[in-house]
Scaffold this motif. Structure first.
Motif, PDB file in Angstrom:
ATOM      1  N   ARG A  57      -0.909 -10.419   4.913  1.00  0.00           N
ATOM      2  CA  ARG A  57      -1.039  -9.305   3.974  1.00  0.00           C
ATOM      3  C   ARG A  57      -0.718  -9.800   2.564  1.00  0.00           C
ATOM      4  O   ARG A  57       0.173 -10.625   2.373  1.00  0.00           O
ATOM      5  CB  ARG A  57      -0.092  -8.164   4.355  1.00  0.00           C
ATOM      6  CG  ARG A  57      -0.450  -7.512   5.684  1.00  0.00           C
ATOM      7  CD  ARG A  57       0.338  -6.247   5.924  1.00  0.00           C
ATOM      8  NE  ARG A  57       0.085  -5.744   7.279  1.00  0.00           N
ATOM      9  CZ  ARG A  57       1.023  -5.371   8.139  1.00  0.00           C
ATOM     10  NH1 ARG A  57       2.300  -5.423   7.780  1.00  0.00           N
ATOM     11  NH2 ARG A  57       0.706  -4.953   9.334  1.00  0.00           N
TER      12      ARG A  57
ATOM     13  N   SER B  50      -4.317  -2.023   0.243  1.00  0.00           N
ATOM     14  CA  SER B  50      -3.994  -3.118  -0.671  1.00  0.00           C
ATOM     15  C   SER B  50      -5.043  -3.209  -1.768  1.00  0.00           C
ATOM     16  O   SER B  50      -6.196  -2.796  -1.593  1.00  0.00           O
ATOM     17  CB  SER B  50      -3.935  -4.437   0.090  1.00  0.00           C
ATOM     18  OG  SER B  50      -2.895  -4.431   1.036  1.00  0.00           O
TER      19      SER B  50
ATOM     20  N   ASN C  40      -0.546  -0.962   3.246  1.00  0.00           N
ATOM     21  CA  ASN C  40       0.874  -1.141   2.971  1.00  0.00           C
ATOM     22  C   ASN C  40       1.609   0.164   3.240  1.00  0.00           C
ATOM     23  O   ASN C  40       1.128   1.245   2.865  1.00  0.00           O
ATOM     24  CB  ASN C  40       1.107  -1.568   1.528  1.00  0.00           C
ATOM     25  CG  ASN C  40       0.443  -2.887   1.179  1.00  0.00           C
ATOM     26  OD1 ASN C  40      -0.401  -2.953   0.294  1.00  0.00           O
ATOM     27  ND2 ASN C  40       0.815  -3.947   1.888  1.00  0.00           N
TER      28      ASN C  40
ATOM     29  N   ASN D 118       4.598  -6.247   3.307  1.00  0.00           N
ATOM     30  CA  ASN D 118       3.473  -6.615   2.436  1.00  0.00           C
ATOM     31  C   ASN D 118       3.135  -8.092   2.460  1.00  0.00           C
ATOM     32  O   ASN D 118       2.053  -8.483   2.011  1.00  0.00           O
ATOM     33  CB  ASN D 118       3.751  -6.176   0.998  1.00  0.00           C
ATOM     34  CG  ASN D 118       4.887  -6.955   0.361  1.00  0.00           C
ATOM     35  OD1 ASN D 118       5.999  -6.973   0.889  1.00  0.00           O
ATOM     36  ND2 ASN D 118       4.625  -7.585  -0.783  1.00  0.00           N
TER      37      ASN D 118
ATOM     38  N   ASP E 182      -1.384  -8.938  -2.035  1.00  0.00           N
ATOM     39  CA  ASP E 182      -1.890  -8.186  -3.184  1.00  0.00           C
ATOM     40  C   ASP E 182      -1.866  -6.666  -3.017  1.00  0.00           C
ATOM     41  O   ASP E 182      -2.904  -6.011  -3.025  1.00  0.00           O
ATOM     42  CB  ASP E 182      -3.322  -8.627  -3.508  1.00  0.00           C
ATOM     43  CG  ASP E 182      -3.387 -10.078  -3.943  1.00  0.00           C
ATOM     44  OD1 ASP E 182      -2.479 -10.510  -4.670  1.00  0.00           O
ATOM     45  OD2 ASP E 182      -4.333 -10.782  -3.536  1.00  0.00           O
ATOM     46  N   PRO E 183      -0.671  -6.090  -2.885  1.00  0.00           N
ATOM     47  CA  PRO E 183      -0.597  -4.627  -2.876  1.00  0.00           C
ATOM     48  C   PRO E 183      -0.904  -4.060  -4.250  1.00  0.00           C
ATOM     49  O   PRO E 183      -0.904  -4.786  -5.252  1.00  0.00           O
ATOM     50  CB  PRO E 183       0.850  -4.352  -2.479  1.00  0.00           C
ATOM     51  CG  PRO E 183       1.589  -5.550  -2.982  1.00  0.00           C
ATOM     52  CD  PRO E 183       0.662  -6.718  -2.806  1.00  0.00           C
TER      53      PRO E 183
END
Length: 496
Positions: free
Chosen positions: A448, A312, A75, A464, A450-451
């Motif tokens: 993408r 992430s 990210n 994200n 779950d940061p």
């Protein structure tokens, strides 16, 4: 007048071919005319040294991070400053004149031009002893292997993945096997490029047959040739050939897998050599390497960190607590991003900088580039064996790596075994430039998710939550705009 520049370990020498001026032919006092550059075995060694200087400049830095930020592991922090922003966002802002694209294209073709000059020039050198003949063979082998390496890196970026049914018609990249300043080649097919790579590998293996592999070799060896062959044949879906090359390197036992977290941290942090088939030399002055410096952003004034990119949460969590890679590849840091201070953010710590290469009291992120290492070779053996229908050999290679890294062996089969191998490849090779090209050859998209912390990263559909379908056009990079203008024979890739 044409000029060919070769980067040497301690200097750069310009090799210039000059036309005769009336009846007097003069050579420059501060450079070497190209026809005079290949006279003795010492000249061959000078070119060989230059080859490694050029090669070192084409490993790490943008040659690794550009494709990693384009994939699904990272990210962009609020302070990333749009560095590597276009490939990370995909979309209309990622153009064929982007720095990542131009750097890779021009950098690899510069290396190829140097190699082609050397291969032709070596034929002008007459050896006077068996020892000189062996030295010349080593230089030739290095050149052929370097050219195979460059062309493979070009084809995986700028062409479709190798598919046996269509490789003979899919557009590859231009093939240049002789130095020609005025050449305007069209794109060869994917199959033609891979055929050239295999031909160069075959010559390299013959010429390097007596150059035994050793841990942390600073130059090409027969094991390095086999490691590259295994990688290439995996991309070609030549499962038997890939397994044969990979298993040959594994079987010689020269590169035992690391099984303790301390040793693995030292291996990455201080450039250990135990698992390295080829580790290029680097110094903080005359042989400075490219750096993978986007991950930490250490602020020496206050001991905090301000990275460009943050892994992430799902990536960090993909490693079990017993996995020695988790405590090696990641480190929990206090970050200072866009006026916010946040503790316990896991940052990529695979390239912290080797203290022996520091130019000041804090890190400059210099590391000696690891070009081929045994962990990848085990994964190639596992995948190739599984795809060839030999589950026993696949499990043997896969579990050897898993157990060494501190996780349990598996006993899967079929599609589950293939997925286990993909997962292990993700863990082992994270942040080494493989992820995007693996997704590309698997024909898999990604989303993408779950940061670690939404407050310190750029958010939205270009960041994200970016979702990229399988076989999206920009998995294959566009040919640089300037080259299309200069060479009308080139055809651009779709989507650019």
């Amino acid at each position: 007048m044409k000029k060919i520049k070769i980067s040497l370990v301690v200097s750069a020498i310009a090799l210039t071919a000059l036309s005769a001026c009336k009846k007097l032919e003069l050579y420059p006092y501060d450079s070497i005319e190209v026809t005079q550059a290949f006279k003795t075995i010492k000249d061959a060694q000078t070119w060989d040294n230059g080859l490694y200087g050029i090669l070192r400049g084409r490993v790490y830095g943008s040659y690794v991070v550009s494709q990693d930020v384009q994939a699904d592991q990272l990210n962009a922090s609020l302070d990333y400053g749009n560095r590597n922003g276009s490939p990370h966002r995909w979309g209309d802002s990622f153009l064929a004149d982007d720095g990542a694209i131009v750097t890779a294209w021009s950098g690899y073709y510069f290396g190829i031009a140097d190699v082609n000059t050397a291969i032709a020039g070596f034929d002008n050198i007459t050896t006077t002893s068996t020892a000189e003949a062996a030295t010349l063979d080593k230089s030739r082998g290095d050149a052929y292997l370097a050219r195979a390496y460059y062309y493979h890196n070009l084809i995986i970026r700028f062409a479709k993945p190798y598919e046996p049914a269509t490789a003979a018609t899919d557009l590859g990249v231009p093939l240049l096997t002789a130095y020609d300043l005025n050449a305007m080649p069209a794109r060869a097919t994917v199959k033609e490029v891979y055929d050239q790579i295999i031909a160069d590998l075959t010559k390299a293996k013959t010429l390097l047959a007596s150059t035994a592999g050793v841990q942390g070799s600073r130059t090409f060896t027969i094991d390095a040739a086999l490691a590259l062959e295994a990688r290439v044949r995996l991309h070609m879906q030549d499962w038997v050939g890939a397994y044969t090359a990979a298993s040959t390197v594994i079987a010689n036992g020269k590169y035992p897998l690391i099984s303790s977290v301390t040793n693995l941290q030292n291996y990455w942090g201080t450039d250990g050599i135990q698992e390295d088939i080829l580790q290029l030399n680097a110094t903080s002055t005359t042989e400075a390497p490219n750096t993978n410096n986007i991950y930490l952003g250490y602020l020496s004034g206050n001991g905090l960190y301000d990275p460009d990119f943050i892994p992430s949460k799902w990536v960090v969590d993909f490693y079990s607590t017993s996995d020695i890679r988790k405590a090696t590849y990641f480190s929990a840091k206090k970050v200072a991003i866009s006026g916010q201070t946040v503790s316990d953010i896991s940052l990529v710590n695979k390239y912290p900088g080797n203290p022996s290469l520091y130019s000041s009291s804090s890190t400059n992120y210099y590391q000696k580039p690891k070009v081929f290492r045994i962990g990848e070779v085990y994964l190639i053996a596992a995948e190739a064996a599984a795809k060839a229908g030999n589950a026993a050999n696949a499990l043997a290679a896969l579990n050897a790596l898993r157990v060494a890294r501190g996780i349990n062996s598996v006993s899967s089969s079929g599609t589950t075994l293939i997925q286990d191998i993909k997962d292990e490849r993700f863990r082992e090779l994270a942040f080494e430039g493989f992820r995007l090209f693996d997704l590309k050859r698997y024909h898999e998209g990604f989303t993408r998710h779950d940061p670690q912390n939404l407050n310190i990263i750029n958010i939205g559909a270009s960041y994200n939550t970016l979702s990229v379908p399988a076989d999206a056009a920009k998995f294959t990079w566009g040919l640089p705009t300037n080259d299309l203008i200069v060479n009308p024979k080139l055809v651009q890739n779709p989507g650019w």
